[in-house]
Design a protein around this motif. Structure first.
Motif, mmCIF file in Angstrom:
data_model
loop_
_atom_site.group_PDB
_atom_site.id
_atom_site.type_symbol
_atom_site.label_atom_id
_atom_site.label_comp_id
_atom_site.label_asym_id
_atom_site.label_seq_id
_atom_site.Cartn_x
_atom_site.Cartn_y
_atom_site.Cartn_z
ATOM 1 N N PRO A 2 35.660 35.766 46.782
ATOM 2 C CA PRO A 2 35.484 34.341 46.499
ATOM 3 C C PRO A 2 36.836 33.640 46.380
ATOM 4 O O PRO A 2 37.811 34.221 45.907
ATOM 5 C CB PRO A 2 34.749 34.336 45.160
ATOM 6 N N GLN A 3 36.901 32.415 46.840
ATOM 7 C CA GLN A 3 38.133 31.615 46.756
ATOM 8 C C GLN A 3 38.064 30.762 45.489
ATOM 9 O O GLN A 3 37.003 30.556 44.945
ATOM 10 C CB GLN A 3 38.246 30.674 47.969
ATOM 11 N N GLY A 4 39.199 30.303 45.050
ATOM 12 C CA GLY A 4 39.166 29.322 43.958
ATOM 13 C C GLY A 4 39.612 29.893 42.634
ATOM 14 O O GLY A 4 40.617 29.452 42.100
ATOM 15 N N GLN A 5 38.888 30.855 42.110
ATOM 16 C CA GLN A 5 39.294 31.364 40.796
ATOM 17 C C GLN A 5 40.301 32.512 40.934
ATOM 18 O O GLN A 5 40.410 33.127 41.991
ATOM 19 C CB GLN A 5 38.076 31.802 39.963
ATOM 20 N N THR A 6 41.032 32.777 39.841
ATOM 21 C CA THR A 6 41.968 33.907 39.829
ATOM 22 C C THR A 6 41.183 35.188 39.571
ATOM 23 O O THR A 6 40.484 35.308 38.565
ATOM 24 C CB THR A 6 43.022 33.713 38.711
ATOM 25 N N LEU A 7 41.284 36.122 40.493
ATOM 26 C CA LEU A 7 40.491 37.349 40.387
ATOM 27 C C LEU A 7 41.246 38.431 39.608
ATOM 28 O O LEU A 7 42.480 38.453 39.582
ATOM 29 C CB LEU A 7 40.142 37.856 41.789
ATOM 30 N N GLN A 8 40.469 39.298 38.979
ATOM 31 C CA GLN A 8 41.033 40.454 38.283
ATOM 32 C C GLN A 8 40.906 41.666 39.207
ATOM 33 O O GLN A 8 39.791 42.081 39.548
ATOM 34 C CB GLN A 8 40.285 40.711 36.967
ATOM 35 N N VAL A 9 42.067 42.196 39.596
ATOM 36 C CA VAL A 9 42.089 43.315 40.550
ATOM 37 C C VAL A 9 42.765 44.514 39.891
ATOM 38 O O VAL A 9 43.781 44.359 39.204
ATOM 39 C CB VAL A 9 42.888 42.915 41.821
ATOM 40 N N ALA A 10 42.209 45.713 40.089
ATOM 41 C CA ALA A 10 42.887 46.938 39.639
ATOM 42 C C ALA A 10 43.202 47.782 40.865
ATOM 43 O O ALA A 10 42.330 48.009 41.707
ATOM 44 C CB ALA A 10 41.999 47.713 38.672
ATOM 45 N N ARG A 16 37.438 46.821 30.409
ATOM 46 C CA ARG A 16 36.152 46.507 29.766
ATOM 47 C C ARG A 16 35.025 46.489 30.798
ATOM 48 O O ARG A 16 35.252 46.277 31.983
ATOM 49 C CB ARG A 16 36.229 45.145 29.063
ATOM 50 N N LYS A 17 33.822 46.638 30.288
ATOM 51 C CA LYS A 17 32.623 46.586 31.119
ATOM 52 C C LYS A 17 32.584 45.257 31.881
ATOM 53 O O LYS A 17 32.823 44.203 31.290
ATOM 54 C CB LYS A 17 31.417 46.700 30.179
ATOM 55 N N GLU A 18 32.317 45.319 33.148
ATOM 56 C CA GLU A 18 32.165 44.132 34.012
ATOM 57 C C GLU A 18 33.326 43.145 33.888
ATOM 58 O O GLU A 18 33.126 41.928 33.830
ATOM 59 C CB GLU A 18 30.821 43.440 33.722
ATOM 60 N N SER A 19 34.548 43.677 33.857
ATOM 61 C CA SER A 19 35.711 42.789 33.730
ATOM 62 C C SER A 19 36.499 42.648 35.035
ATOM 63 O O SER A 19 37.360 41.777 35.141
ATOM 64 C CB SER A 19 36.643 43.308 32.627
ATOM 65 N N THR A 48 31.258 56.413 40.883
ATOM 66 C CA THR A 48 30.240 56.340 39.834
ATOM 67 C C THR A 48 30.846 55.874 38.510
ATOM 68 O O THR A 48 30.337 54.968 37.848
ATOM 69 C CB THR A 48 29.567 57.719 39.652
ATOM 70 N N GLN A 49 31.968 56.488 38.140
ATOM 71 C CA GLN A 49 32.570 56.173 36.831
ATOM 72 C C GLN A 49 33.244 54.807 36.795
ATOM 73 O O GLN A 49 33.363 54.203 35.729
ATOM 74 C CB GLN A 49 33.582 57.256 36.439
ATOM 75 N N TRP A 50 33.700 54.338 37.932
ATOM 76 C CA TRP A 50 34.387 53.039 37.944
ATOM 77 C C TRP A 50 33.411 51.866 37.992
ATOM 78 O O TRP A 50 33.738 50.747 37.582
ATOM 79 C CB TRP A 50 35.331 52.949 39.160
ATOM 80 N N ARG A 51 32.218 52.099 38.514
ATOM 81 C CA ARG A 51 31.270 51.003 38.759
ATOM 82 C C ARG A 51 31.006 50.103 37.550
ATOM 83 O O ARG A 51 30.983 48.864 37.687
ATOM 84 C CB ARG A 51 29.957 51.554 39.311
ATOM 85 N N PRO A 52 30.812 50.655 36.337
ATOM 86 C CA PRO A 52 30.534 49.774 35.189
ATOM 87 C C PRO A 52 31.635 48.740 34.925
ATOM 88 O O PRO A 52 31.349 47.667 34.385
ATOM 89 C CB PRO A 52 30.436 50.744 34.004
ATOM 90 N N MET A 53 32.872 49.040 35.318
ATOM 91 C CA MET A 53 33.981 48.107 35.042
ATOM 92 C C MET A 53 33.989 46.919 36.001
ATOM 93 O O MET A 53 34.639 45.908 35.757
ATOM 94 C CB MET A 53 35.318 48.848 35.135
ATOM 95 N N LEU A 54 33.264 47.058 37.108
ATOM 96 C CA LEU A 54 33.180 45.964 38.088
ATOM 97 C C LEU A 54 32.133 44.949 37.656
ATOM 98 O O LEU A 54 31.079 45.318 37.145
ATOM 99 C CB LEU A 54 32.744 46.516 39.449
#
Ligand code: SAH
Length: 248
Positions: free
Chosen positions: A34-42, A102-105, A125-131
């Motif tokens: 998505p454009q516009g907002q600042t995204l959180q990327v790891a 954090r969860k869904e961050s 599997t383990q990373w999915r909850p953080m997305l």
């Protein structure tokens, strides 16, 4: 293998695994962010940040670069500063197996040539909850490109990484884990030879000298020569598949 010697060896490279700026960009475009907002990327298993810099330049984002070895992160921080990206790039030293997000961050989880360290299935599997829901996972992963292959390369990979599989199998793991595939491509051999093994090969002699031809240093060089020989001989049978998928 002693970590310090290993880290010293890989630290000198522009990148610690096969890849390229061009193909990081291709994966970004397939992610339909998505454009516009600042995204959180790891960027997980970021090494010295070859992909991190591209992510920070191409996406409107704060990128948290995570690696288990602080020495890589030090180089990464310097690179970010040189490119004027220090405000958008943060570093975090820790294991991909116990990420502190954090969860869904997170909007995006990125990992080039790194998820194999914990295994593809466990990682996705383990990373999915953080997305966040609708967030994107982009990983490159060793993939069989044909249904049959010579015994030599089958045995080599059975020893190195048992989770190597075809794209069909990887994609079904992703879908079972709760992701929808957005894109897939295979890194061309230039990403391995020109960008990874080529520069590495040039470092062998000076590295051996700097480490007084220690047993560790010689073993590391031999293992990498063997890995490169395998790739040169058998690259039609395997490669890095790049998987871009959305949390569904
Ligand atoms: N993404 C980088 C580096 C790939 S090499 C690139 O494409 O150039 C794999 C990286 O994973 C290395 O930097 C290594 O230090 C890191 N790594 C290995 N095990 C890890 C773990 N358990 N947690 C976090 N990082 C790890």
């Amino acid at each position: 293998m002693d970590f310090q010697t290993t880290v010293a060896f890989y630290l000198e490279g522009e990148r610690q695994g096969p890849g390229s700026t061009e193909y990081t960009k291709q994966a970004i475009s397939l992610a339909q962010l998505p454009q516009g907002q600042t995204l959180q990327v790891a960027d997980i298993g970021c090494g010295t940040g070859a992909s991190t810099m591209v992510l920070a330049q191409e996406i409107n984002a704060t990128v948290t670069a995570v690696d288990i070895f602080p020495a890589f992160l030090k180089v990464l921080d310097e690179k970010a500063k040189q490119l004027g990206l220090e405000d958008r790039v943060k570093t975090l030293s820790g294991s991909m197996e116990s990420l502190p997000f954090r969860k869904e961050s997170l909007d995006v989880i990125w990992a080039e040539g790194a998820i194999y360290n914990m295994g593809f299935e466990r990682g996705v599997t383990q990373w999915r909850p953080m997305l966040k829901l609708g967030g994107v996972l982009a990983v490159s992963e060793i993939t069989w490109l044909t249904s049959k292959r010579p015994q030599e390369i089958q045995r080599y990979w059975d020893n190195q990484y048992q989770e190597i599989a075809t794209a069909h199998d990887k994609i079904s793991i992703l879908s079972k884990a709760g992701y929808q595939l957005l894109g897939y491509f295979v890194l061309p051999s230039s990403c391995w030879m020109q960008n990874y093994y080529g520069p590495m090969e040039k470092r062998f002699d000076s590295f051996l000298k700097a480490h007084g031809h220690s047993q560790e240093a010689m073993q590391l060089v031999e293992e990498n020569k063997e890995e490169m020989r395998m790739y040169q001989m058998h690259h039609q049978y395997y490669g890095y598949g790049f998987y871009i998928a959305r949390k569904s």
